[in-house]
Design a protein around this motif. Sequence first.
Motif, PDB file in Angstrom:
ATOM      1  N   ALA A  12       0.831  -1.200   0.000  1.00 17.44           N
ATOM      2  CA  ALA A  12       0.000   0.000   0.000  1.00 17.44           C
ATOM      3  C   ALA A  12       0.868   1.253   0.000  1.00 17.44           C
ATOM      4  N   GLU A  13       1.965   1.174   0.728  1.00 23.25           N
ATOM      5  CA  GLU A  13       2.800   2.356   0.879  1.00 23.25           C
ATOM      6  C   GLU A  13       4.192   1.918   1.277  1.00 23.25           C
ATOM      7  N   THR A  26       0.648   8.631   3.840  1.00 21.40           N
ATOM      8  CA  THR A  26      -0.299   9.233   2.900  1.00 21.40           C
ATOM      9  C   THR A  26      -1.382   8.258   2.481  1.00 21.40           C
ATOM     10  N   HIS A  27      -1.207   6.956   2.774  1.00 26.57           N
ATOM     11  CA  HIS A  27      -2.231   5.985   2.394  1.00 26.57           C
ATOM     12  C   HIS A  27      -3.210   5.808   3.545  1.00 26.57           C
ATOM     13  N   THR A  87      -2.465   2.858   5.927  1.00 33.01           N
ATOM     14  CA  THR A  87      -1.343   3.094   6.843  1.00 33.01           C
ATOM     15  C   THR A  87      -1.795   3.981   7.994  1.00 33.01           C
ATOM     16  N   CYS A 130      -8.998  -0.763  -6.060  1.00 33.21           N
ATOM     17  CA  CYS A 130      -8.200  -0.719  -4.842  1.00 33.21           C
ATOM     18  C   CYS A 130      -8.781  -1.715  -3.841  1.00 33.21           C
ATOM     19  N   CYS A 186     -12.465   1.783   3.322  1.00 35.46           N
ATOM     20  CA  CYS A 186     -11.849   3.103   3.270  1.00 35.46           C
ATOM     21  C   CYS A 186     -12.910   4.189   3.326  1.00 35.46           C
ATOM     22  N   SER A 225       2.916   5.610  -2.733  1.00 36.00           N
ATOM     23  CA  SER A 225       1.690   5.308  -2.008  1.00 36.00           C
ATOM     24  C   SER A 225       0.640   4.889  -3.029  1.00 36.00           C
ATOM     25  N   CYS A 249      -2.585   5.015  -3.629  1.00 34.59           N
ATOM     26  CA  CYS A 249      -3.918   5.553  -3.355  1.00 34.59           C
ATOM     27  C   CYS A 249      -4.210   6.668  -4.343  1.00 34.59           C
ATOM     28  N   ALA A 281      -4.217  10.041  -2.215  1.00 32.39           N
ATOM     29  CA  ALA A 281      -3.191  10.090  -1.174  1.00 32.39           C
ATOM     30  C   ALA A 281      -3.084  11.500  -0.606  1.00 32.39           C
TER      31      ALA A 281
END
Lengths: 349, 324
Positions: free
Chosen positions: A237-238, A250-251, A254, A291, A297, A326, A328, A331
């Motif tokens: 993810a990151e 930034t994800h 995380t 994703c 999320c 990242s 996303c 992000a």
Amino acid sequence: MAEPILEVRGLVKHYPLTQGILFRKQIGAVKAVDGVSFGLAAGETLGIVGESGCGKSTVAKMLVNLERPTAGAISYKGQDITKLSGRALKAVRRNIQMVFQDPYTSLNPRMTVGDIIGEPYEIHPEVAPKGDRRRRVQELLDVVGLNPEYINRYPHQFSGGQRQRIGIARGLALRPEVIVADEPVSALDVSVQAQVVNLLERLQGEFGLSYVFIAHDLSIVRHISDRVAVMYLGRIAETGTDTQIYDHPTHPYTQALLSAVPVPDPGARERRERIILTGDVPSPANPPSGCTFRTRCWKAEARCAAEVPLLAVPQAFPSGPAAHPSACHFAAEKRVVPPAPPTPGDADG
Amino acid sequence: MLLEVRDLHVEFKTRDGVAKAVNGVNYSVDEGETLAVLGESGSGKSVTAQAVMGILDVPPGRIAGGEILFKGKNLLTMKEEERRRVRGAGMAMIFQDALSSLNPVLSVGAQLGEMYEVHRGMSRKDARTKAVELMDRVRIPAARQRVGDYPHQFSGGMRQRIMIAMALALDPSLIIADEPTTALDVTVQAQVMDLLAELQREMSMGLILITHDLGVVADVADRIAVMYAGRIVENAPVHDLYAAPAHPYTRGLLDSIPRLDQKGQDLYAIKGLPPNLLAIPAGCAFNPRCPMARAACRAEVPPLADVAPGRASACFFWKECLGG
């Protein structure tokens, strides 16, 4: 980053789901690892964190060739080890060794400690000639902080922390360059964990080892790692340096993961903002489209279901501490770890 | 006081001798209070809880002394019949591993309903309705549809919610949670701890949280009892303990948590290993591992003595530990 000693590109591991006894046909696949890439420089520690089922242990097994990847490449000093076999594979395996999580089940109860630590020499006799092995094993016991006279004892005569030292000694026996440690301290008591973490760090300096350190304890990963990769449902993810991940995540995953970790500071109860995710991790046999994190999320939009976000530095902030890969679409930096707690006993040294 | 444990001693007969698991434990919990019992494996934290709950394996276990007062009544001298009524209705327990604590061949609805059938004499149909209500209360989605499902059909977090539901069924005034989130992932742990804390507040129950995780304790506890080798070595309000521990063992535990400014340095590590319960060191059990140990520590067991209002330490040199 210096020339990587280990480089992983597009690693995939799918376990087939089959139906029927006589005519087995594949009806699907458990996507344990679904496209993972990272590099490991010499002398570096890469921490991999994630919850159960995210594929971190499967990655570890593929790195030491206990599992064959479905696709992707693992290059050790420029050579793709997934394509090797026979003598060439054996030579590479010597250089990448593993330390397992559970020191209770990963040591053969019927073998003495000397036989356990010396067994790698049976397979790679070129490392230590026969007459020299006992001395080598005793040296190793000494290196990991056990009494060399214990060489004829059995695993059950040792505590959990001592057994993990035996597992580490076995991992070191062949003088490897890379050690893959899968949750090496999570089965140990709190007061013993710090001893083993210190040992691993000391050995890294002494033998110039590179570590892939897999754990779910985020504070220990931060302590030991130079870089950290956060995994979710078979993908990264990151990824970034420890400061980038912990202080500038930034994800959203995380951020949620970091905010959910209990902080050993009662004063932080009010200060910190917690992101409580709803629901459970989806099954890797049937991961969400786009994703994989979108089902839990709070930022998810239509685009997240349609388009798999790539692991790349977000365009919105090309520089600064938040500029690290990242995966996303949206992000954005958000600091979730409260400032360091005042440490007890600091004043009195 | 809701629950008071006084000078409890528990021992186990083993092939190699008598293992003294609990050696004079004192603690108390009030309504609406959360007491965290912190300790490593073998410290006696779970055995104490089993003795309180009355589910100790006897034999090989044996309560060798002490009293357990629940709402003023000594549980240890109660008749088994009376004790059984306390269990479930008065106090309930949540175990670590929900998968092995639930019956795999009964639906969760049947297991939750059983509480009402046995304790309240309800019909199976009414009990089923109550089971759905319980599942709603612990926020299991689609409770009505899932009440007939079996434990293996639920995820780990959901199973732990079912354990919580079962503990709450008869509105107990005390809940003992033995490592309730240790088997769960971090993000799920946060959900379950939040739920537990909220239900406790709502019903103003006493909660004994048994754990080895200093982070979880800091998040939810009002008061902490730290156990080592079957004794409580420190008992203090949570803020006081984290700000300044009054026992070298507690201090060692707190110091061994990785801190930011220690990056690249050795972590503080408590030397040595937890003691063997068959041969607990003479004097203070922690003395072989203690950086402050001296002759007095080897000669005599330090009593758990008050060091400030509301906090106690079992260290002769607590002043040194607190102050410098």
